[in-house]
Write a protein that holds these residues in place. Structure first.
Motif, PDB file in Angstrom:
ATOM      1  N   VAL A  79       0.834  -1.205   0.000  1.00 61.08           N
ATOM      2  CA  VAL A  79       0.000   0.000   0.000  1.00 61.08           C
ATOM      3  C   VAL A  79       0.867   1.253   0.000  1.00 61.08           C
ATOM      4  CG1 VAL A  79      -1.650   1.341   1.375  1.00 61.08           C
ATOM      5  CG2 VAL A  79      -1.995  -1.113   1.066  1.00 61.08           C
ATOM      6  N   LEU A  80       1.948   1.226   0.782  1.00 64.60           N
ATOM      7  CA  LEU A  80       2.850   2.377   0.805  1.00 64.60           C
ATOM      8  C   LEU A  80       3.537   2.571  -0.542  1.00 64.60           C
ATOM      9  CD1 LEU A  80       4.458   2.058   4.339  1.00 64.60           C
ATOM     10  CD2 LEU A  80       2.841   3.784   3.554  1.00 64.60           C
ATOM     11  N   GLU A  81       3.854   1.473  -1.223  1.00 68.16           N
ATOM     12  CA  GLU A  81       4.470   1.577  -2.549  1.00 68.16           C
ATOM     13  C   GLU A  81       3.481   2.169  -3.541  1.00 68.16           C
ATOM     14  OE1 GLU A  81       5.634   0.879  -6.458  1.00 68.16           O
ATOM     15  OE2 GLU A  81       4.017  -0.317  -5.614  1.00 68.16           O
ATOM     16  N   LEU A  82       2.227   1.767  -3.464  1.00 66.58           N
ATOM     17  CA  LEU A  82       1.198   2.350  -4.330  1.00 66.58           C
ATOM     18  C   LEU A  82       0.961   3.823  -4.010  1.00 66.58           C
ATOM     19  CD1 LEU A  82      -1.449  -0.515  -4.458  1.00 66.58           C
ATOM     20  CD2 LEU A  82       0.038   0.259  -6.314  1.00 66.58           C
ATOM     21  N   HIS A  83       1.225   4.184  -2.773  1.00 71.96           N
ATOM     22  CA  HIS A  83       1.034   5.570  -2.338  1.00 71.96           C
ATOM     23  C   HIS A  83       2.204   6.452  -2.755  1.00 71.96           C
ATOM     24  CE1 HIS A  83      -0.305   8.794   0.430  1.00 71.96           C
ATOM     25  NE2 HIS A  83      -1.479   8.201   0.297  1.00 71.96           N
TER      26      HIS A  83
ATOM     27  N   MET B 280      11.429   1.790   1.315  1.00 79.71           N
ATOM     28  CA  MET B 280      10.824   0.452   1.268  1.00 79.71           C
ATOM     29  C   MET B 280      11.770  -0.586   1.864  1.00 79.71           C
ATOM     30  SD  MET B 280       8.785   0.395  -2.338  1.00 79.71           S
ATOM     31  CE  MET B 280       8.464  -1.331  -2.169  1.00 79.71           C
ATOM     32  N   ILE B 281      13.072  -0.432   1.617  1.00 80.51           N
ATOM     33  CA  ILE B 281      14.059  -1.345   2.201  1.00 80.51           C
ATOM     34  C   ILE B 281      14.062  -1.206   3.723  1.00 80.51           C
ATOM     35  CG2 ILE B 281      16.535  -1.891   2.310  1.00 80.51           C
ATOM     36  CD1 ILE B 281      15.153  -2.744  -0.277  1.00 80.51           C
ATOM     37  N   VAL B 282      13.990   0.025   4.211  1.00 84.62           N
ATOM     38  CA  VAL B 282      13.955   0.252   5.665  1.00 84.62           C
ATOM     39  C   VAL B 282      12.712  -0.398   6.267  1.00 84.62           C
ATOM     40  CG1 VAL B 282      13.739   2.026   7.454  1.00 84.62           C
ATOM     41  CG2 VAL B 282      15.331   2.354   5.557  1.00 84.62           C
TER      42      VAL B 282
ATOM     43  N   THR C 114       4.081  11.857   1.410  1.00 81.45           N
ATOM     44  CA  THR C 114       4.094  11.470   0.005  1.00 81.45           C
ATOM     45  C   THR C 114       3.132  12.359  -0.767  1.00 81.45           C
ATOM     46  OG1 THR C 114       2.475   9.744   0.485  1.00 81.45           O
ATOM     47  CG2 THR C 114       4.787   9.075   0.372  1.00 81.45           C
ATOM     48  N   ASP C 115       3.190  12.257  -2.087  1.00 81.10           N
ATOM     49  CA  ASP C 115       2.402  13.144  -2.935  1.00 81.10           C
ATOM     50  C   ASP C 115       0.937  12.749  -3.018  1.00 81.10           C
ATOM     51  OD1 ASP C 115       4.601  14.648  -3.488  1.00 81.10           O
ATOM     52  OD2 ASP C 115       5.144  13.499  -5.275  1.00 81.10           O
TER      53      ASP C 115
ATOM     54  N   VAL D 194      -8.288   6.354  -0.351  1.00 88.58           N
ATOM     55  CA  VAL D 194      -8.599   4.944  -0.101  1.00 88.58           C
ATOM     56  C   VAL D 194      -7.358   4.197   0.376  1.00 88.58           C
ATOM     57  CG1 VAL D 194      -9.376   2.808  -1.195  1.00 88.58           C
ATOM     58  CG2 VAL D 194     -10.480   4.967  -1.766  1.00 88.58           C
ATOM     59  N   LEU D 195      -6.213   4.468  -0.246  1.00 92.84           N
ATOM     60  CA  LEU D 195      -4.993   3.768   0.154  1.00 92.84           C
ATOM     61  C   LEU D 195      -4.592   4.114   1.585  1.00 92.84           C
ATOM     62  CD1 LEU D 195      -2.859   4.030  -3.096  1.00 92.84           C
ATOM     63  CD2 LEU D 195      -4.073   2.048  -2.203  1.00 92.84           C
ATOM     64  N   ALA D 196      -4.714   5.376   1.939  1.00 93.50           N
ATOM     65  CA  ALA D 196      -4.370   5.775   3.304  1.00 93.50           C
ATOM     66  C   ALA D 196      -5.340   5.158   4.307  1.00 93.50           C
ATOM     67  CB  ALA D 196      -4.368   7.296   3.427  1.00 93.50           C
TER      68      ALA D 196
END
Length: 164
Positions: free
Chosen positions: A28-32, A39-41, A72-73, A79-81
């Motif tokens: 979800v964070l990647e889609l956001h 992402m590695i962290v 993020t932008d 919905v993702l959040a």
């Protein structure tokens, strides 16, 4: 009176569920719009949480996801959040249960009845509050709406207080 219990599931399934929830949060964070280095962290934090559920790893993931979503932008209340709320809460509940169980423990699905009920009640209250936030207009708000919001927050606080 004694009761015979059938063999339960291995407690390792809880750790697998924490990993699945953590990877769903990462997706979800990647889609956001989360960048690759973060992402590695987050992946390392998820791995630590799976290995040591009683560590503050899930709390770090919750705080990090909140900060990442805020900066993020994408839409901060999209919905993702909103999907992050039940996912992170589920991960927190699973990590809390897995943190108190011994590694070789066996557990029965009936043990999840009360935590599941509490999880669902909290999710209904939080998502109702998020729905109210979505309905409110941006900009200047009438004082009556502010008072209604404060009363609603006080009502939620009263419901959340432990009962004796």
């Amino acid at each position: 009176m004694t009761m015979e219990l059938k063999p339960g599931l291995s407690a390792w399934w809880l750790r697998a569920a924490i990993a699945v929830v953590g990877l769903a949060v990462l997706g979800v964070l990647e889609l956001h719009g989360l960048g690759f280095p973060l992402m590695i962290v987050f992946l390392v934090v998820i791995a630590v949480t799976v290995a040591m559920p009683s560590s503050p790893g899930m709390t770090v993931l919750i705080g990090g996801a909140a900060v990442a979503t805020a900066f993020t932008d994408g839409n901060n209340l999209g919905v993702l959040a909103l999907l992050l709320i039940p996912l992170l809460h589920l991960g927190h509940v699973l990590a809390g249960i897995a943190g108190v169980l011994p590694i070789g423990a066996r557990l029965h699905l009936s043990a999840f009845r009360r935590p599941l009920r509490r999880y669902l009640l909290i999710q209904v209250a939080v998502l109702a509050l998020a729905a109210v936030a979505l309905v409110l207009p941006a900009g200047r708000i009438d004082p009556i709406v502010e008072v209604a919001g404060l009363l609603a927050a006080a009502g939620i606080a009263l419901v959340a207080l432990p009962r004796r």
